[in-house]
Design a protein around this motif. Sequence first.
Motif, PDB file in Angstrom:
ATOM      1  N   THR A 242      -4.310  -7.314   3.966  1.00 50.25           N
ATOM      2  CA  THR A 242      -3.802  -6.052   4.519  1.00 50.25           C
ATOM      3  C   THR A 242      -2.754  -6.283   5.603  1.00 50.25           C
ATOM      4  O   THR A 242      -2.353  -5.355   6.283  1.00 50.25           O
ATOM      5  CB  THR A 242      -4.962  -5.219   5.106  1.00 50.25           C
ATOM      6  OG1 THR A 242      -5.643  -6.003   6.113  1.00 50.25           O
ATOM      7  CG2 THR A 242      -5.954  -4.825   4.025  1.00 50.25           C
TER       8      THR A 242
ATOM      9  N   ARG B  90       4.781  -1.746   1.136  1.00 55.59           N
ATOM     10  CA  ARG B  90       3.933  -0.557   1.263  1.00 55.59           C
ATOM     11  C   ARG B  90       4.085   0.099   2.632  1.00 55.59           C
ATOM     12  O   ARG B  90       4.252   1.312   2.746  1.00 55.59           O
ATOM     13  CB  ARG B  90       2.468  -0.927   1.017  1.00 55.59           C
ATOM     14  CG  ARG B  90       2.172  -1.399  -0.407  1.00 55.59           C
ATOM     15  CD  ARG B  90       0.697  -1.738  -0.543  1.00 55.59           C
ATOM     16  NE  ARG B  90       0.340  -2.126  -1.903  1.00 55.59           N
ATOM     17  CZ  ARG B  90       0.377  -3.346  -2.366  1.00 55.59           C
ATOM     18  NH1 ARG B  90       0.769  -4.339  -1.564  1.00 55.59           N
ATOM     19  NH2 ARG B  90       0.026  -3.622  -3.612  1.00 55.59           N
ATOM     20  N   TYR B  91       4.037  -0.732   3.685  1.00 56.63           N
ATOM     21  CA  TYR B  91       4.124  -0.193   5.033  1.00 56.63           C
ATOM     22  C   TYR B  91       5.506   0.401   5.314  1.00 56.63           C
ATOM     23  O   TYR B  91       5.625   1.435   5.993  1.00 56.63           O
ATOM     24  CB  TYR B  91       3.798  -1.281   6.062  1.00 56.63           C
ATOM     25  CG  TYR B  91       2.347  -1.722   6.052  1.00 56.63           C
ATOM     26  CD1 TYR B  91       1.316  -0.792   5.922  1.00 56.63           C
ATOM     27  CD2 TYR B  91       1.999  -3.066   6.163  1.00 56.63           C
ATOM     28  CE1 TYR B  91      -0.014  -1.180   5.910  1.00 56.63           C
ATOM     29  CE2 TYR B  91       0.671  -3.467   6.151  1.00 56.63           C
ATOM     30  CZ  TYR B  91      -0.330  -2.523   6.020  1.00 56.63           C
ATOM     31  OH  TYR B  91      -1.637  -2.912   6.007  1.00 56.63           O
TER      32      TYR B  91
ATOM     33  N   TYR C 249      10.205   6.366  -4.057  1.00 57.18           N
ATOM     34  CA  TYR C 249       9.162   5.507  -4.627  1.00 57.18           C
ATOM     35  C   TYR C 249       9.616   4.903  -5.958  1.00 57.18           C
ATOM     36  O   TYR C 249       9.438   3.710  -6.204  1.00 57.18           O
ATOM     37  CB  TYR C 249       7.889   6.339  -4.816  1.00 57.18           C
ATOM     38  CG  TYR C 249       6.800   5.658  -5.595  1.00 57.18           C
ATOM     39  CD1 TYR C 249       6.098   4.581  -5.048  1.00 57.18           C
ATOM     40  CD2 TYR C 249       6.461   6.091  -6.874  1.00 57.18           C
ATOM     41  CE1 TYR C 249       5.091   3.951  -5.762  1.00 57.18           C
ATOM     42  CE2 TYR C 249       5.453   5.461  -7.593  1.00 57.18           C
ATOM     43  CZ  TYR C 249       4.766   4.398  -7.035  1.00 57.18           C
ATOM     44  OH  TYR C 249       3.771   3.772  -7.742  1.00 57.18           O
TER      45      TYR C 249
ATOM     46  N   THR D  87      -1.472  -2.665  -9.342  1.00 55.83           N
ATOM     47  CA  THR D  87      -0.171  -2.009  -9.454  1.00 55.83           C
ATOM     48  C   THR D  87      -0.218  -1.039 -10.632  1.00 55.83           C
ATOM     49  O   THR D  87      -1.180  -1.022 -11.401  1.00 55.83           O
ATOM     50  CB  THR D  87       0.963  -3.031  -9.704  1.00 55.83           C
ATOM     51  OG1 THR D  87       0.679  -3.743 -10.913  1.00 55.83           O
ATOM     52  CG2 THR D  87       1.075  -4.003  -8.547  1.00 55.83           C
TER      53      THR D  87
ATOM     54  N   ASN E 248       2.165  -6.930   2.592  1.00 63.35           N
ATOM     55  CA  ASN E 248       2.301  -5.507   2.272  1.00 63.35           C
ATOM     56  C   ASN E 248       3.464  -4.820   2.984  1.00 63.35           C
ATOM     57  O   ASN E 248       3.427  -3.624   3.226  1.00 63.35           O
ATOM     58  CB  ASN E 248       0.995  -4.779   2.642  1.00 63.35           C
ATOM     59  CG  ASN E 248      -0.197  -5.312   1.892  1.00 63.35           C
ATOM     60  OD1 ASN E 248      -0.367  -5.059   0.708  1.00 63.35           O
ATOM     61  ND2 ASN E 248      -1.038  -6.075   2.585  1.00 63.35           N
TER      62      ASN E 248
ATOM     63  N   LEU F 117       5.713   3.725   3.560  1.00 62.44           N
ATOM     64  CA  LEU F 117       4.911   4.712   4.282  1.00 62.44           C
ATOM     65  C   LEU F 117       5.641   5.216   5.518  1.00 62.44           C
ATOM     66  O   LEU F 117       5.655   6.425   5.802  1.00 62.44           O
ATOM     67  CB  LEU F 117       3.570   4.090   4.679  1.00 62.44           C
ATOM     68  CG  LEU F 117       2.558   5.015   5.364  1.00 62.44           C
ATOM     69  CD1 LEU F 117       2.192   6.170   4.461  1.00 62.44           C
ATOM     70  CD2 LEU F 117       1.309   4.232   5.761  1.00 62.44           C
TER      71      LEU F 117
ATOM     72  N   SER G 198       1.378   0.161  -5.823  1.00 68.44           N
ATOM     73  CA  SER G 198       0.340   1.104  -5.418  1.00 68.44           C
ATOM     74  C   SER G 198      -0.076   0.771  -3.987  1.00 68.44           C
ATOM     75  O   SER G 198       0.401  -0.211  -3.398  1.00 68.44           O
ATOM     76  CB  SER G 198      -0.872   1.009  -6.348  1.00 68.44           C
ATOM     77  OG  SER G 198      -1.594  -0.179  -6.100  1.00 68.44           O
ATOM     78  N   PHE G 199      -0.984   1.569  -3.440  1.00 68.76           N
ATOM     79  CA  PHE G 199      -1.487   1.317  -2.092  1.00 68.76           C
ATOM     80  C   PHE G 199      -2.872   0.671  -2.138  1.00 68.76           C
ATOM     81  O   PHE G 199      -3.639   0.757  -1.188  1.00 68.76           O
ATOM     82  CB  PHE G 199      -1.515   2.615  -1.280  1.00 68.76           C
ATOM     83  CG  PHE G 199      -0.152   3.023  -0.803  1.00 68.76           C
ATOM     84  CD1 PHE G 199       0.350   2.555   0.390  1.00 68.76           C
ATOM     85  CD2 PHE G 199       0.640   3.842  -1.583  1.00 68.76           C
ATOM     86  CE1 PHE G 199       1.617   2.907   0.817  1.00 68.76           C
ATOM     87  CE2 PHE G 199       1.909   4.202  -1.161  1.00 68.76           C
ATOM     88  CZ  PHE G 199       2.403   3.738   0.041  1.00 68.76           C
ATOM     89  N   LYS G 200      -3.165   0.020  -3.266  1.00 66.55           N
ATOM     90  CA  LYS G 200      -4.411  -0.731  -3.377  1.00 66.55           C
ATOM     91  C   LYS G 200      -4.199  -2.115  -2.767  1.00 66.55           C
ATOM     92  O   LYS G 200      -3.185  -2.757  -3.015  1.00 66.55           O
ATOM     93  CB  LYS G 200      -4.817  -0.867  -4.846  1.00 66.55           C
ATOM     94  CG  LYS G 200      -5.072   0.461  -5.536  1.00 66.55           C
ATOM     95  CD  LYS G 200      -5.366   0.249  -7.015  1.00 66.55           C
ATOM     96  CE  LYS G 200      -5.549   1.570  -7.733  1.00 66.55           C
ATOM     97  NZ  LYS G 200      -5.780   1.378  -9.196  1.00 66.55           N
ATOM     98  N   PHE G 201      -5.165  -2.543  -1.973  1.00 69.58           N
ATOM     99  CA  PHE G 201      -5.056  -3.834  -1.304  1.00 69.58           C
ATOM    100  C   PHE G 201      -6.120  -4.792  -1.831  1.00 69.58           C
ATOM    101  O   PHE G 201      -7.245  -4.381  -2.120  1.00 69.58           O
ATOM    102  CB  PHE G 201      -5.255  -3.685   0.208  1.00 69.58           C
ATOM    103  CG  PHE G 201      -4.222  -2.847   0.884  1.00 69.58           C
ATOM    104  CD1 PHE G 201      -3.020  -3.396   1.284  1.00 69.58           C
ATOM    105  CD2 PHE G 201      -4.453  -1.496   1.128  1.00 69.58           C
ATOM    106  CE1 PHE G 201      -2.065  -2.621   1.922  1.00 69.58           C
ATOM    107  CE2 PHE G 201      -3.503  -0.722   1.766  1.00 69.58           C
ATOM    108  CZ  PHE G 201      -2.298  -1.285   2.164  1.00 69.58           C
TER     109      PHE G 201
ATOM    110  N   SER H 260      10.456   0.954  -6.458  1.00 73.49           N
ATOM    111  CA  SER H 260       9.660   0.254  -7.471  1.00 73.49           C
ATOM    112  C   SER H 260      10.550  -0.417  -8.501  1.00 73.49           C
ATOM    113  O   SER H 260      10.311  -1.574  -8.882  1.00 73.49           O
ATOM    114  CB  SER H 260       8.708   1.245  -8.164  1.00 73.49           C
ATOM    115  OG  SER H 260       7.736   1.735  -7.285  1.00 73.49           O
TER     116      SER H 260
END
Length: 246
Positions: free
Chosen positions: A198, A206-207, A237, A131, A203, A210, A190-193, A241
Amino acid sequence: MAFFVMKIINIPNIITCFNLMSGCFAIYFGLNSYIGLACFYIIIGAVFDFFDGMTARAMGISSPIGKELDSLADVVTFGIAPSVLCFDLVVSAAPLFTSAAETIALLSFVMAAFSALRLAKFNCDSRQTLTFIGLPTPANALFWIGLSSVARIDTVKVFISQYPAIYTIIVFVLMILCSLLLISEIPMFSFKFKAGHTGWAENKLRYSFLAISIALIAICAVFDTIASSFAAIILLYIVISYATRK
């Protein structure tokens, strides 16, 4: 053999240098009032910034030089270049109310200093693995790309022509807020998984973000102002957040 290994190690750094060069091009075009090209090269820099990290992870390469080079490139592309966009937004109204506005517009580069501080903080902060803490510099750059696009909408141009001083104050207030968000302690997703994480349950935030972002881009595309959607997406965003912070 050693020479071959060195060439492999340098591939992510070469991509990072392309990011830095894209930032330089963005600054050049921005200072010469080719704002569309400036925005284009910031986006190209963001693409290189994404792939240098991906390439380094795929090759299992990590080096102190690469880490420092990445931050230096990001200062140029996502620190100085967005400040140039801010500078242009203020200068565009300069003839309308004061000849000193161009000098005042130099305050836009305060944001570049905060971007550098944010990147230095990121390098020293072990909490920011999956994050972010504070607004990421690429997100800030996208916001200013969107704002530059919004400023070129006809109705906004009319507002600028009628209230140039108010418009300039709004731009500077946004610049100060973005600068403070860059170094804030607000957790931002963030979009780090994580490996094996996944799915939707882990998530959904995130999805969902998006999906909403794609919808905003599609709506703005109908009105031929795709870039302006970036400002709305980054605002969303930040709000999400903050609302979901732990």
